[in-house]
Design a protein around this motif. Structure first.
Motif, mmCIF file in Angstrom:
data_model
loop_
_atom_site.group_PDB
_atom_site.id
_atom_site.type_symbol
_atom_site.label_atom_id
_atom_site.label_comp_id
_atom_site.label_asym_id
_atom_site.label_seq_id
_atom_site.Cartn_x
_atom_site.Cartn_y
_atom_site.Cartn_z
ATOM 1 N N THR A 3 0.794 -0.949 -0.337
ATOM 2 C CA THR A 3 -0.143 -0.236 0.092
ATOM 3 C C THR A 3 0.866 1.531 -0.086
ATOM 4 O O THR A 3 0.837 1.925 -0.535
ATOM 5 C CB THR A 3 -0.414 0.139 1.285
ATOM 6 N N LEU A 18 -6.955 2.466 1.359
ATOM 7 C CA LEU A 18 -6.755 1.480 2.229
ATOM 8 C C LEU A 18 -8.629 1.644 1.134
ATOM 9 O O LEU A 18 -8.924 0.580 1.493
ATOM 10 C CB LEU A 18 -7.336 1.167 3.190
ATOM 11 N N LYS A 31 -6.385 -9.767 -0.974
ATOM 12 C CA LYS A 31 -5.837 -9.242 0.771
ATOM 13 C C LYS A 31 -5.034 -10.714 1.363
ATOM 14 O O LYS A 31 -5.507 -11.362 1.502
ATOM 15 C CB LYS A 31 -6.419 -8.104 1.768
ATOM 16 N N LYS A 32 -3.926 -10.391 1.502
ATOM 17 C CA LYS A 32 -3.104 -12.098 2.386
ATOM 18 C C LYS A 32 -2.532 -11.688 3.470
ATOM 19 O O LYS A 32 -1.831 -10.522 3.937
ATOM 20 C CB LYS A 32 -2.048 -11.474 1.588
ATOM 21 N N GLY A 33 -3.285 -11.790 4.445
ATOM 22 C CA GLY A 33 -3.110 -11.477 6.015
ATOM 23 C C GLY A 33 -3.199 -10.708 6.761
ATOM 24 O O GLY A 33 -5.223 -9.977 6.011
ATOM 25 N N ARG A 34 -2.861 -9.874 7.031
ATOM 26 C CA ARG A 34 -3.027 -8.820 6.952
ATOM 27 C C ARG A 34 -2.364 -7.036 6.004
ATOM 28 O O ARG A 34 -2.150 -6.297 6.076
ATOM 29 C CB ARG A 34 -1.891 -7.508 8.634
ATOM 30 N N PHE A 35 -2.058 -7.586 4.714
ATOM 31 C CA PHE A 35 -1.403 -6.771 4.262
ATOM 32 C C PHE A 35 -2.048 -7.287 2.821
ATOM 33 O O PHE A 35 -2.771 -8.108 2.406
ATOM 34 C CB PHE A 35 0.616 -7.296 4.000
ATOM 35 N N TRP A 36 -1.943 -6.461 1.756
ATOM 36 C CA TRP A 36 -2.543 -6.158 0.428
ATOM 37 C C TRP A 36 -1.583 -6.244 -0.441
ATOM 38 O O TRP A 36 -0.928 -5.577 -0.646
ATOM 39 C CB TRP A 36 -2.864 -4.360 0.391
#
Length: 159
Positions: A3, A18, A31-36
């Motif tokens: 991001t 976001l 979205k992979k877990g907490r990250f984009w």
């Protein structure tokens, strides 16, 4: 890309990016877990899907049923007698939608009606006034002795 890099390339804040991601407006973003994870196009930039605009507003589409009231205040004219030009108070008032506008000179851009009601005065106490449904433009709101400079349009009140 993440991001931070995407927002830098797009020239927008990270928070705005976001919001676009949450709305699903970044093409191919996951979205992979907490990250984009944001893919880039051939030009090296993330692709943003344009939003559709919301419904058109419905304000000011109906014809007004309450006219604008123009009142020349006789008491103010009397109290202005003998005063120097810089101390003169406005004598013309425009009453519209519970608001008052004051000036010395105005232009009515359409038909108007002069109303005289000696036995049923207006709320302000006026017995004689002008009603109009058309735009009114104050030409002079600061008393100006020079007519050439006093004719500069100041404010237009629309219905």
């Amino acid at each position: 890309m993440g991001t931070r890099e995407a927002s830098f390339l797009l020239g927008i804040s990270r928070q705005r990016l976001l919001v676009l991601l949450a709305q699903g407006r970044v093409k191919g973003a996951e979205k992979k877990g907490r990250f984009w994870e944001i893919p880039v196009s051939e030009s090296g930039m993330p692709r943003i899907i344009p939003a559709r605009r919301g419904p058109k507003g419905i304000w000011h589409h109906r014809e007004t049923t309450v006219p604008q009231m123009i009142h020349v205040n006789q008491k103010q004219i009397i109290s202005n007698k003998g005063k120097p030009p810089e101390k003169l108070e406005p004598v013309v008032s425009l009453k519209h939608n519970e608001r008052n506008y004051y000036g010395y000179d105005l232009y009515i851009s359409g038909p108007c009606q002069i109303v005289y009601r000696p036995y049923k005065p207006a709320k302000c106490g006026a017995h004689l006034w002008i009603n109009t449904y058309h735009p009114v433009q104050f030409i002079d709101t600061q008393f100006n002795l020079d007519p050439a400079t006093a004719r500069q349009p100041y404010k237009q009140i629309k219905r």
